[in-house]
Design an enzyme around this catalytic site. Structure first.
Site, PDB file in Angstrom:
ATOM      1  CG  ASP A  23      -2.895 -11.262  -1.152  1.00  0.00           C
ATOM      2  OD1 ASP A  23      -2.275 -10.883  -0.139  1.00  0.00           O
ATOM      3  OD2 ASP A  23      -4.138 -11.421  -1.165  1.00  0.00           O
ATOM      4  CE  LYS A  60      -5.058 -12.610   1.583  1.00  0.00           C
ATOM      5  NZ  LYS A  60      -5.904 -11.687   0.817  1.00  0.00           N
ATOM      6  CE  LYS A 111      -1.930 -10.594   2.657  1.00  0.00           C
ATOM      7  NZ  LYS A 111      -2.985  -9.684   3.102  1.00  0.00           N
ATOM      8  N   GLY A 120      -9.346  -4.120   4.835  1.00  0.00           N
ATOM      9  CA  GLY A 120      -9.890  -2.884   5.404  1.00  0.00           C
ATOM     10  C   GLY A 120      -9.499  -2.753   6.865  1.00  0.00           C
ATOM     11  CD  GLU A 122      -9.146 -15.829  12.032  1.00  0.00           C
ATOM     12  OE1 GLU A 122      -9.118 -16.833  12.744  1.00  0.00           O
ATOM     13  OE2 GLU A 122      -9.485 -15.841  10.830  1.00  0.00           O
ATOM     14  CD  GLU A 147      -0.568  -2.262  -1.947  1.00  0.00           C
ATOM     15  OE1 GLU A 147       0.290  -1.370  -1.928  1.00  0.00           O
ATOM     16  OE2 GLU A 147      -1.248  -2.588  -0.962  1.00  0.00           O
ATOM     17  N   GLY A 156      -7.243   3.726  -4.759  1.00  0.00           N
ATOM     18  CA  GLY A 156      -6.560   3.130  -3.608  1.00  0.00           C
ATOM     19  C   GLY A 156      -6.975   1.693  -3.333  1.00  0.00           C
ATOM     20  N   GLY A 177      -8.900 -11.325   6.025  1.00  0.00           N
ATOM     21  CA  GLY A 177      -9.102 -10.137   6.858  1.00  0.00           C
ATOM     22  C   GLY A 177     -10.099 -10.356   7.992  1.00  0.00           C
ATOM     23  CB  THR A 210      -4.456  -0.135   6.092  1.00  0.00           C
ATOM     24  OG1 THR A 210      -4.000   0.604   4.980  1.00  0.00           O
ATOM     25  CG2 THR A 210      -5.956  -0.325   6.026  1.00  0.00           C
TER      26      THR A 210
HETATM   27  N1  NAP Z   1      -4.680  -3.658   4.501  1.00  0.00           N
HETATM   28  C1  NAP Z   1      -5.499  -4.669   4.767  1.00  0.00           C
HETATM   29  O1  NAP Z   1      -6.712  -4.524   4.690  1.00  0.00           O
HETATM   30  C2  NAP Z   1      -4.936  -5.995   5.209  1.00  0.00           C
HETATM   31  C3  NAP Z   1      -5.806  -7.093   5.371  1.00  0.00           C
HETATM   32  C4  NAP Z   1      -5.294  -8.298   5.825  1.00  0.00           C
HETATM   33  C5  NAP Z   1      -3.948  -8.419   6.076  1.00  0.00           C
HETATM   34  N2  NAP Z   1      -3.120  -7.344   5.876  1.00  0.00           N
HETATM   35  C6  NAP Z   1      -1.695  -7.497   6.186  1.00  0.00           C
HETATM   36  O2  NAP Z   1      -1.385  -6.639   7.261  1.00  0.00           O
HETATM   37  C7  NAP Z   1      -0.046  -6.181   7.155  1.00  0.00           C
HETATM   38  C8  NAP Z   1      -0.038  -4.658   7.137  1.00  0.00           C
HETATM   39  O3  NAP Z   1      -0.802  -4.213   6.038  1.00  0.00           O
HETATM   40  P1  NAP Z   1      -1.200  -2.679   5.845  1.00  0.00           P
HETATM   41  O4  NAP Z   1      -2.171  -2.648   4.730  1.00  0.00           O
HETATM   42  O5  NAP Z   1      -1.565  -2.069   7.141  1.00  0.00           O
HETATM   43  O6  NAP Z   1       0.186  -2.083   5.339  1.00  0.00           O
HETATM   44  P2  NAP Z   1       0.590  -0.548   5.152  1.00  0.00           P
HETATM   45  O7  NAP Z   1      -0.602   0.312   5.190  1.00  0.00           O
HETATM   46  O8  NAP Z   1       1.475  -0.491   3.971  1.00  0.00           O
HETATM   47  O9  NAP Z   1       1.455  -0.248   6.471  1.00  0.00           O
HETATM   48  C9  NAP Z   1       2.706  -0.811   6.676  1.00  0.00           C
HETATM   49  C10 NAP Z   1       3.319  -0.195   7.909  1.00  0.00           C
HETATM   50  O10 NAP Z   1       4.587  -0.781   8.131  1.00  0.00           O
HETATM   51  C11 NAP Z   1       5.533   0.247   8.387  1.00  0.00           C
HETATM   52  N3  NAP Z   1       6.856  -0.179   7.948  1.00  0.00           N
HETATM   53  C12 NAP Z   1       7.275  -0.462   6.707  1.00  0.00           C
HETATM   54  N4  NAP Z   1       8.577  -0.793   6.731  1.00  0.00           N
HETATM   55  C13 NAP Z   1       8.980  -0.698   8.010  1.00  0.00           C
HETATM   56  C14 NAP Z   1      10.205  -0.900   8.667  1.00  0.00           C
HETATM   57  N5  NAP Z   1      11.303  -1.252   8.002  1.00  0.00           N
HETATM   58  N6  NAP Z   1      10.246  -0.716  10.019  1.00  0.00           N
HETATM   59  C15 NAP Z   1       9.154  -0.357  10.711  1.00  0.00           C
HETATM   60  N7  NAP Z   1       7.945  -0.157  10.129  1.00  0.00           N
HETATM   61  C16 NAP Z   1       7.871  -0.318   8.794  1.00  0.00           C
HETATM   62  C17 NAP Z   1       5.049   1.441   7.587  1.00  0.00           C
HETATM   63  O11 NAP Z   1       5.598   2.620   8.162  1.00  0.00           O
HETATM   64  P3  NAP Z   1       5.216   4.098   7.649  1.00  0.00           P
HETATM   65  O12 NAP Z   1       3.752   4.274   7.959  1.00  0.00           O
HETATM   66  O13 NAP Z   1       6.057   5.007   8.439  1.00  0.00           O
HETATM   67  O14 NAP Z   1       5.510   4.100   6.190  1.00  0.00           O
HETATM   68  C18 NAP Z   1       3.541   1.318   7.785  1.00  0.00           C
HETATM   69  O15 NAP Z   1       3.139   1.952   8.963  1.00  0.00           O
HETATM   70  C19 NAP Z   1       0.502  -6.828   5.867  1.00  0.00           C
HETATM   71  O16 NAP Z   1       1.144  -8.029   6.199  1.00  0.00           O
HETATM   72  C20 NAP Z   1      -0.756  -7.120   5.066  1.00  0.00           C
HETATM   73  O17 NAP Z   1      -0.592  -8.177   4.153  1.00  0.00           O
HETATM   74  C21 NAP Z   1      -3.577  -6.138   5.450  1.00  0.00           C
END
Ligand code: NAP
Length: 433
Positions: free
Chosen positions: A206, A210, A110, A307, A134, A195, A192, A139, A19
């Site tokens: 979570d 934070k 985080k 997001g 940040e 999780e 969605g 987010g 994402t």
């Molecule tokens: N989603 C949000 O809105 C949001 C907001 C604030 C903070 N965050 C933080 O941002 C970070 C990412 O969140 P996200 O929602 O983007 O997660 P996500 O959608 O689950 O994406 C995770 C990514 O990491 C890759 N990955 C997983 N294991 C890996 C490995 N061993 N080697 C290399 N790549 C690997 C996955 O690869 P594949 O795509 O190939 O599976 C995927 O592209 C997290 O720390 C989360 O807490 C997210």
């Protein structure tokens, strides 16, 4: 960073193309020259688990790394952006490798910062490179910069907020639709918003990550996740949401950190909060943060805590800071001087309670419950008794004046043993903000 006469290029390596990672690539493709320092931000290399997975952004022109650690060490990047997630494993290994290699690190993780912030800060400062996060808290809402930078001259007394959008969405939907927790969670997973394994969110972990980070930034210490008191929303009953509503409250999962003696009390709990309070009005997936300081009084921040777009914008802001230059300590003081944020010692936690007791509908029950509380030293502020419905008993609801939480909890378990009480009473706390 490579520079020609009029042109600086900041080369970014992005690990994680989910994402946030895909959101960042989309943003940088559209606005590579957004940074106020001038120059361009260009993604040169990426890493994710699956190379063949379809992505919403074109990565065919980028160098690919199966291993995020190898990407972090690549001489062809200036800044390593970690968007994999998880407190340990590849995220931690890659961030350490980047810092060891003397590269600036930007992360949205985080869990990583809350659980390993101190050691990573020491490594970053030893190498003289920034470690910025940040996007890790709220987010798209600039909570980290507000607390770490804008309020550095303030004596922050407390922080309280809604730091998990999934829980806020579930509680909002329960209230709006009259559906039970399990049904709303299942629907949120289908859409969605939650999780497949919702433990990190609904268990309060979570939000605890934070608030642990914010507490370290506000009170001067390193993150001390182990000291956070954590309770999630899985036991929040629809009946309590309704009864709290009748009393003028909403139930929200509040993450809070407050100065207590020489330490800080950091916790995550479902609280009743007055409907008129700005935090109570942050509905759906919104995040909100209330900061109280000696000089500023109160500040309120609200916005999207997750997001692709908002979170990528926060990551981009950190990349811009790297380009502007300068390197302040990762937390409030140099890492070598930091001690973990101390949990409170010898400071009794006090709170106002909301107690719901299901009793047999018979004379004298109300008197025995109120006597039981009075004998335990708990003074009742208000009563609410509902007529019998389709449940086996009738609910009696009381709110209490402030009292030591240990006293209140002992009193509640005592009235739970009365013969007319049909199930363990439900105790929630009323927010003191
Ligand atoms: N989603 C949000 O809105 C949001 C907001 C604030 C903070 N965050 C933080 O941002 C970070 C990412 O969140 P996200 O929602 O983007 O997660 P996500 O959608 O689950 O994406 C995770 C990514 O990491 C890759 N990955 C997983 N294991 C890996 C490995 N061993 N080697 C290399 N790549 C690997 C996955 O690869 P594949 O795509 O190939 O599976 C995927 O592209 C997290 O720390 C989360 O807490 C997210």
């Amino acid at each position: 960073m490579s520079a020609t006469r009029n042109h600086t290029t900041c080369r970014i390596g992005v690990a994680g193309l989910g994402t946030v990672g895909s959101g960042l690539l989309a943003f940088l493709a559209e606005r590579p020259d957004y940074a106020p320092a001038g120059g361009r931000v260009v993604v040169t290399a990426v890493s994710a688990r699956s190379r063949s997975r379809a992505r919403p952004v074109d990565i065919s022109h980028l160098a690919w790394f199966d291993d995020p650690v190898a990407l972090a060490q690549s001489p062809d990047i200036d800044v390593f952006v970690e968007l994999v997630g998880g407190s340990d494993g590849p995220a931690k290994a890659a961030v350490e490798a980047a810092l060891q290699a003397g590269k600036a690190v930007v992360t949205a993780n985080k869990a990583l910062i809350a659980e390993h912030g101190a050691e990573l800060a020491a490594l970053a400062e030893a190498r003289g490179v920034p470690l910025l996060f940040e996007a890790a808290v709220m987010g798209g809402v600039p909570a980290v910069k507000t607390v770490r930078e804008a309020l550095v001259g303030e004596d922050i007394q407390s922080l309280s907020g809604i730091l998990n959008g999934t829980c806020n969405y579930i509680l909002t939907e329960m209230e709006a639709s009259g559906s039970a927790f399990a049904d709303v969670l299942a629907e949120a997973q289908r859409l969605g918003y939650a999780e497949a394994d919702p433990t990190m969110d609904v268990g309060g972990f979570d939000a605890a990550h934070k608030i642990t980070i914010l507490a370290a930034l506000a009170f001067g210490g390193s993150p001390n996740f182990a000291a956070a008191e954590i309770q999630g929303i899985a036991n929040v009953d629809l009946l309590d949401i309704r009864l709290a509503g009748d009393l003028g409250y909403r139930i929200k999962l509040i993450a809070s950190a407050e100065r207590a003696g020489e330490g800080a009390r950091v916790r995550v709990r479902p609280f009743l909060i007055r409907k008129s309070h700005p935090i109570a009005q942050a509905d759906g997936a919104l995040n909100a943060l209330y900061v109280e300081g000696r000089r500023i009084g109160r500040i309120f921040l609200q916005g999207p805590g997750a997001g692709a777009g908002p979170t990528a914008a926060a990551v981009a802001a950190d990349i811009a800071d790297v380009m502007v230059g300068g390197c302040r300590p990762v937390f409030l003081s140099p890492a070598l001087e930091l001690r973990p944020c101390a949990p409170p010692e010898g400071v009794v936690a006090e709170g106002r309670g909301y107690i719901r007791v299901m009793v047999r509908d018979e004379p004298g029950v109300l008197a025995s419950v109120s006597e039981g509380l009075a004998e335990a030293g708990v003074s009742i502020e208000s009563f609410l008794q509902k007529p019998p419905g389709d449940t086996p008993g009738v609910p009696i609801v009381m709110t209490t004046h402030a009292v030591a939480e240990t006293v209140l909890e002992a009193a509640v378990s005592r009235i739970g043993r009365l013969p007319a009480v049909l199930e363990p009473p439900r105790l929630l706390y009323i927010a003191g903000i």
